[in-house]
Design an enzyme around this catalytic site. Structure first.
Site, short mmCIF file in Angstrom:
data_model
loop_
_atom_site.label_atom_id
_atom_site.label_comp_id
_atom_site.label_asym_id
_atom_site.label_seq_id
_atom_site.Cartn_x
_atom_site.Cartn_y
_atom_site.Cartn_z
N GLU A 163 -5.50 7.42 -9.40
CA GLU A 163 -6.45 6.85 -8.45
C GLU A 163 -6.16 5.38 -8.17
O GLU A 163 -6.22 4.92 -7.03
CB GLU A 163 -7.88 7.03 -8.95
CG GLU A 163 -8.38 8.47 -8.92
CD GLU A 163 -8.39 9.05 -7.52
OE1 GLU A 163 -8.53 8.29 -6.54
OE2 GLU A 163 -8.26 10.28 -7.37
N LEU A 183 4.93 -1.21 -6.17
CA LEU A 183 3.64 -0.70 -5.70
C LEU A 183 2.77 -1.81 -5.10
O LEU A 183 1.85 -1.54 -4.34
CB LEU A 183 2.88 -0.02 -6.85
CG LEU A 183 3.41 1.34 -7.29
CD1 LEU A 183 2.73 1.79 -8.57
CD2 LEU A 183 3.18 2.38 -6.19
N TYR A 218 0.09 -5.23 -5.11
CA TYR A 218 -1.28 -5.40 -5.59
C TYR A 218 -1.34 -5.25 -7.11
O TYR A 218 -1.97 -4.34 -7.66
CB TYR A 218 -2.23 -4.41 -4.92
CG TYR A 218 -2.25 -4.53 -3.42
CD1 TYR A 218 -3.06 -5.48 -2.79
CD2 TYR A 218 -1.44 -3.73 -2.62
CE1 TYR A 218 -3.07 -5.61 -1.41
CE2 TYR A 218 -1.44 -3.85 -1.24
CZ TYR A 218 -2.27 -4.80 -0.64
OH TYR A 218 -2.27 -4.93 0.72
N TYR A 268 -16.12 4.46 -6.19
CA TYR A 268 -15.25 5.56 -5.80
C TYR A 268 -14.42 6.05 -6.98
O TYR A 268 -14.35 7.26 -7.26
CB TYR A 268 -14.31 5.16 -4.66
CG TYR A 268 -13.15 6.12 -4.54
CD1 TYR A 268 -13.31 7.33 -3.89
CD2 TYR A 268 -11.92 5.86 -5.15
CE1 TYR A 268 -12.28 8.25 -3.82
CE2 TYR A 268 -10.88 6.76 -5.09
CZ TYR A 268 -11.07 7.95 -4.42
OH TYR A 268 -10.05 8.88 -4.38
N ASP A 319 -13.54 7.70 0.24
CA ASP A 319 -12.38 6.83 0.43
C ASP A 319 -12.10 6.75 1.93
O ASP A 319 -12.92 7.18 2.76
CB ASP A 319 -11.18 7.35 -0.34
CG ASP A 319 -10.63 8.67 0.21
OD1 ASP A 319 -11.29 9.29 1.08
OD2 ASP A 319 -9.54 9.08 -0.21
N CYS A 324 -7.72 15.93 10.21
CA CYS A 324 -8.61 14.87 10.66
C CYS A 324 -7.95 13.51 10.48
O CYS A 324 -8.58 12.55 10.02
CB CYS A 324 -9.94 14.93 9.90
SG CYS A 324 -11.34 14.23 10.81
N CYS A 374 -8.29 19.34 15.90
CA CYS A 374 -9.61 19.97 15.81
C CYS A 374 -9.54 21.49 15.98
O CYS A 374 -10.35 22.22 15.40
CB CYS A 374 -10.53 19.38 16.88
SG CYS A 374 -10.78 17.59 16.71
N CYS A 430 -9.08 23.05 12.58
CA CYS A 430 -9.88 22.50 11.48
C CYS A 430 -10.74 23.59 10.84
O CYS A 430 -11.43 24.33 11.55
CB CYS A 430 -10.78 21.38 12.01
SG CYS A 430 -11.86 20.67 10.74
#
Length: 349
Positions: A43, A88, A90, A128, A146, A200, A207, A210
């Site tokens: 995550e 990666l 950050y 989250y 998210d 989406c 659509c 979906c």
């Protein structure tokens, strides 16, 4: 056929989504485990990095091989942790992962907590991430929101508020909490995210194919979700110098929050650019910044790192051999510049 809100028929909505995910859900490495620590790792890696990037270079698998448990990560030298995260970006995420591992070892005896509130209390874990770990590792019916899920919910409910506003975010979380089923929450939340990645998507939503089109209230998915205006792009120039002496390269360790602990070429003041030879130039982006990195040849014969600090306050400068450079954590743009300069024969040629 008239459409109905997911809130009117939450069970059929979640069942349609779960059935679709069971059939087409992608087989990611982190979806094969119920280990909460492994889920936390995935995550945090995926917070600001695309799935394709994490998969292509096996960041998740390599991390789990190096640091298979919170105890191993907690005891690892920070430089080793940052090196494993290299590419990666950050880097605060890597530090937060290690801080969370330390908290698990010190506060929970090395056993990952089950309670969502205890997970939320771990360093670097927000709403989250806590919900994602509780759901994907323990099957708890916790809502998660998210970027992909925000887009899906905004379109499902034809939501005409900015989703990154306080009011907008609150409403999305309320809908997410109301819709998450008590059973198979793991597959349901995974399905929501998968739907945002595929049908989406930001551009050209599919659509017609979906699996929950009958529950979608918007007639204009292309214009949703609404967001606050983006901050203007800021252009930044980074000037650094290539300093070599006796087969060793001088590097400077960064001290800021974004890249603290990583090694880069020493900075060069703009006042000295007029006489410096430009060796390498490259561009890269980070958040709203568009950066041009320029590497110049240092024209003085260096006699020691301390004598070369006169470009501002420097925490640490040190000399490194070619072999030592391999194990040093470096920001990705500087690693790319180092490789290019080495291949051109400018370094160790």
């Amino acid at each position: 056929m008239s459409k109905r809100s997911p809130l009117q028929e939450p069970a059929p909505f979640s069942r349609a989504l779960v059935d679709w995910f069971d059939e087409v859900g992608k087989d990611y490495p982190w979806r094969r485990t119920r280990d909460p620590y492994a889920v936390l790792v995935s995550e945090l890696m995926l917070q600001q990095t695309q799935v394709a990037t994490v998969l292509a270079r096996r960041y998740f698998e390599n991390w789990m091989e190096l640091f298979p448990t919170p105890a191993v990560l907690a005891a690892a030298p920070e430089e080793v942790v940052l090196k494993a995260w290299e590419g990666l970006g950050y880097y605060r995420r890597a530090r937060n992962l290690q801080k969370a591992a330390m908290a698990i070892v010190d506060g929970h005896g090395g056993v990952f907590p089950h309670d969502p509130e205890a997970i939320l209390a771990l360093p670097g874990v927000g709403r989250y991430t806590a919900g994602a770990v509780a759901c994907f590792a323990f099957g708890a019916p916790e809502p998660i929101v998210d970027g992909n899920i925000s887009r899906v919910l905004a379109r499902l409910f034809d939501f005409n508020e900015e989703i990154d506003s306080t009011k907008g975010a609150r409403q999305l979380w309320e809908w997410a909490a109301a819709l998450v089923p008590s059973e198979r929450a793991r597959e349901y939340n995974s399905g929501l995210m998968e739907l945002g990645q595929t049908h989406c998507s930001v551009a050209r939503p599919a659509c017609g194919d979906c699996p929950v089109a009958g529950f979608c209230l918007t007639e204009t998915p292309d214009r949703l979700p609404l967001r606050k205006p983006r901050a203007k792009t800021t252009r930044v120039d980074e000037h650094v110098r290539l300093v070599i002496d006796g087969g060793k390269l001088l590097l400077q360790q960064e001290s800021g929050q974004r890249r603290g602990g990583l090694w880069k070429f020493p900075e060069l003041s703009e006042s000295r650019l007029g006489t410096a030879e430009l060796l390498h130039e490259m561009k890269y982006s980070i958040t709203r910044y568009r950066v041009t990195l320029r590497v110049y040849a240092d024209q003085r014969r260096p006699r020691g790192a301390r004598e070369l600090e006169g470009e501002g306050e420097v925490e640490v400068q040190a000399w490194f051999t070619r072999d030592e450079l391999e194990s040093l954590p470096m920001p990705s743009p500087y690693r790319k510049a180092l490789v290019a300069l080495t291949e051109s024969g400018r370094i160790f040629g």
